[in-house]
Design a protein around this motif. Structure first.
Motif, PDB file in Angstrom:
ATOM      1  N   UNK A  58       0.853  -1.189   0.000  1.00  0.00           N
ATOM      2  CA  UNK A  58       0.000   0.000   0.000  1.00  0.00           C
ATOM      3  C   UNK A  58       0.883   1.231   0.000  1.00  0.00           C
ATOM      4  N   UNK A  59       0.600   2.126  -0.939  1.00  0.00           N
ATOM      5  CA  UNK A  59       1.359   3.371  -0.959  1.00  0.00           C
ATOM      6  C   UNK A  59       0.404   4.524  -1.279  1.00  0.00           C
ATOM      7  N   UNK A  60       0.762   5.740  -0.878  1.00  0.00           N
ATOM      8  CA  UNK A  60      -0.143   6.870  -1.117  1.00  0.00           C
ATOM      9  C   UNK A  60      -0.264   7.193  -2.597  1.00  0.00           C
ATOM     10  N   UNK A  61      -1.441   7.629  -2.988  1.00  0.00           N
ATOM     11  CA  UNK A  61      -1.642   8.191  -4.322  1.00  0.00           C
ATOM     12  C   UNK A  61      -1.040   9.597  -4.344  1.00  0.00           C
ATOM     13  N   UNK A  62      -1.143  10.264  -5.496  1.00  0.00           N
ATOM     14  CA  UNK A  62      -0.638  11.634  -5.558  1.00  0.00           C
ATOM     15  C   UNK A  62      -1.345  12.540  -4.567  1.00  0.00           C
ATOM     16  N   UNK A  63      -2.676  12.432  -4.524  1.00  0.00           N
ATOM     17  CA  UNK A  63      -3.439  13.205  -3.536  1.00  0.00           C
ATOM     18  C   UNK A  63      -3.081  12.743  -2.125  1.00  0.00           C
ATOM     19  N   UNK A  64      -2.906  11.436  -1.968  1.00  0.00           N
ATOM     20  CA  UNK A  64      -2.556  10.894  -0.653  1.00  0.00           C
ATOM     21  C   UNK A  64      -1.233  11.428  -0.141  1.00  0.00           C
ATOM     22  N   UNK A  65      -0.230  11.533  -1.035  1.00  0.00           N
ATOM     23  CA  UNK A  65       1.073  12.051  -0.611  1.00  0.00           C
ATOM     24  C   UNK A  65       0.956  13.490  -0.110  1.00  0.00           C
TER      25      UNK A  65
END
Length: 295
Positions: A58-65
């Motif tokens: 699991x890694x952050x999306x662009x918005x998540x980052x």
């Protein structure tokens, strides 16, 4: 959920750091469904996917980052705020607003502040020069925490006023004058005088001292700043009556001679604060002032 919740942001950061929902749940001591619910609520709130799930990672999306970076800052700010408040609760830091006359600020307050600074350097004492009446009014209004006031004072609901010091009022004379060993109202009334502003309690004390002997002398000038008054005395402009708070009987300026009064005159001071338990920082200031008690 209308606002960004810190617990949900903490969950998002934990997943970003640890790479999985399960690891975040263990680190935060949460049930796995709770972790999933936190992320679902955040994604609903921002209207975008925050985490990408691929091949067990699991890694952050662009918005998540973007949100993770802001979340780290918000969480750090929250921790700092809690730490700052906790230090105030413990009395290690805080702001204390104090009102006092120029005389108390010049000669008494610095001693208390020096002792306070040694034990509690994180306490910020903000000082305002005020008359006793102004000090009591601001204490009632909640814009001051501690006041040094002339006594006696009428009882004020919601305030505690305790006797603090009783300092002798002395005659301050130009050193070149020929003066008696003790100064009486009769002798002093014949001299050029520099007296306190008539709105001060000290002015009323000195007026009553003269009046008891049948005198009502006029001053050459009336001031409310003791250092300015002493400068005029040193220049030979006139004599004055001022409280003497120092332990030494000799004034610092060799151009000024100091004489005791007959009859004696005293300037009583009190410490005023709002009734009830004081905040820790305020209590430390009160304790430091109380160390200078002399009544």
């Amino acid at each position: 959920m209308r606002e960004l919740n810190l617990d949900r942001l903490r969950t998002l950061v934990a997943i970003a750091d640890l790479g999985s929902f399960a690891a975040a749940a263990r680190a935060l001591h949460l049930a796995p469904p709770t972790v999933s619910l936190h992320i679902s609520e955040l994604e609903q709130r921002v209207g975008a996917e925050l985490l990408l799930r691929k091949r067990g990672q699991v890694r952050p999306s662009g918005v998540g980052e973007t949100l993770v970076a802001r979340a780290r800052q918000l969480l750090a700010d929250a921790e700092h705020a809690l730490d700052e408040v906790q230090r105030q609760v413990q009395g290690l830091e805080g702001r204390v607003r104090l009102g006092a006359s120029t005389g108390a600020i010049a000669y008494l307050l610095p001693q208390a502040l020096q002792a306070l600074g040694q034990g509690y350097p994180g306490i910020d004492v903000q000082v305002t020069v005020l008359t006793s009446e102004e000090t009591l009014s601001k204490l009632v209004a909640g814009t001051l925490d501690v006041g040094l006031v002339a006594l006696p004072q009428l009882s004020v609901e919601g305030l505690n006023v305790r006797a603090w010091r009783r300092d002798p009022v002395m005659a301050f004379l130009p050193a070149g004058w020929t003066a008696p060993r003790t100064v009486t109202p009769e002798w002093l009334a014949e001299q050029p005088l520099i007296l306190n502003d008539p709105h001060t309690r000290l002015s009323r004390l000195t007026t009553e001292w003269f009046a008891a002997a049948g005198h009502n002398p006029r001053a050459r000038i009336q001031l409310n700043y003791n250092d300015a008054v002493k400068s005029l005395v040193a220049a030979g402009y006139g004599a004055t009556l001022l409280p003497h708070e120092a332990s030494s009987a000799v004034p610092a300026d060799p151009r000024i001679a100091m004489r005791p009064l007959r009859p004696k005159l005293w300037r009583p001071l009190g410490i005023a604060h709002r009734a009830g338990e004081a905040e820790p920082a305020t209590q430390h200031v009160l304790d430091a002032l109380w160390e200078l008690k002399q009544v």
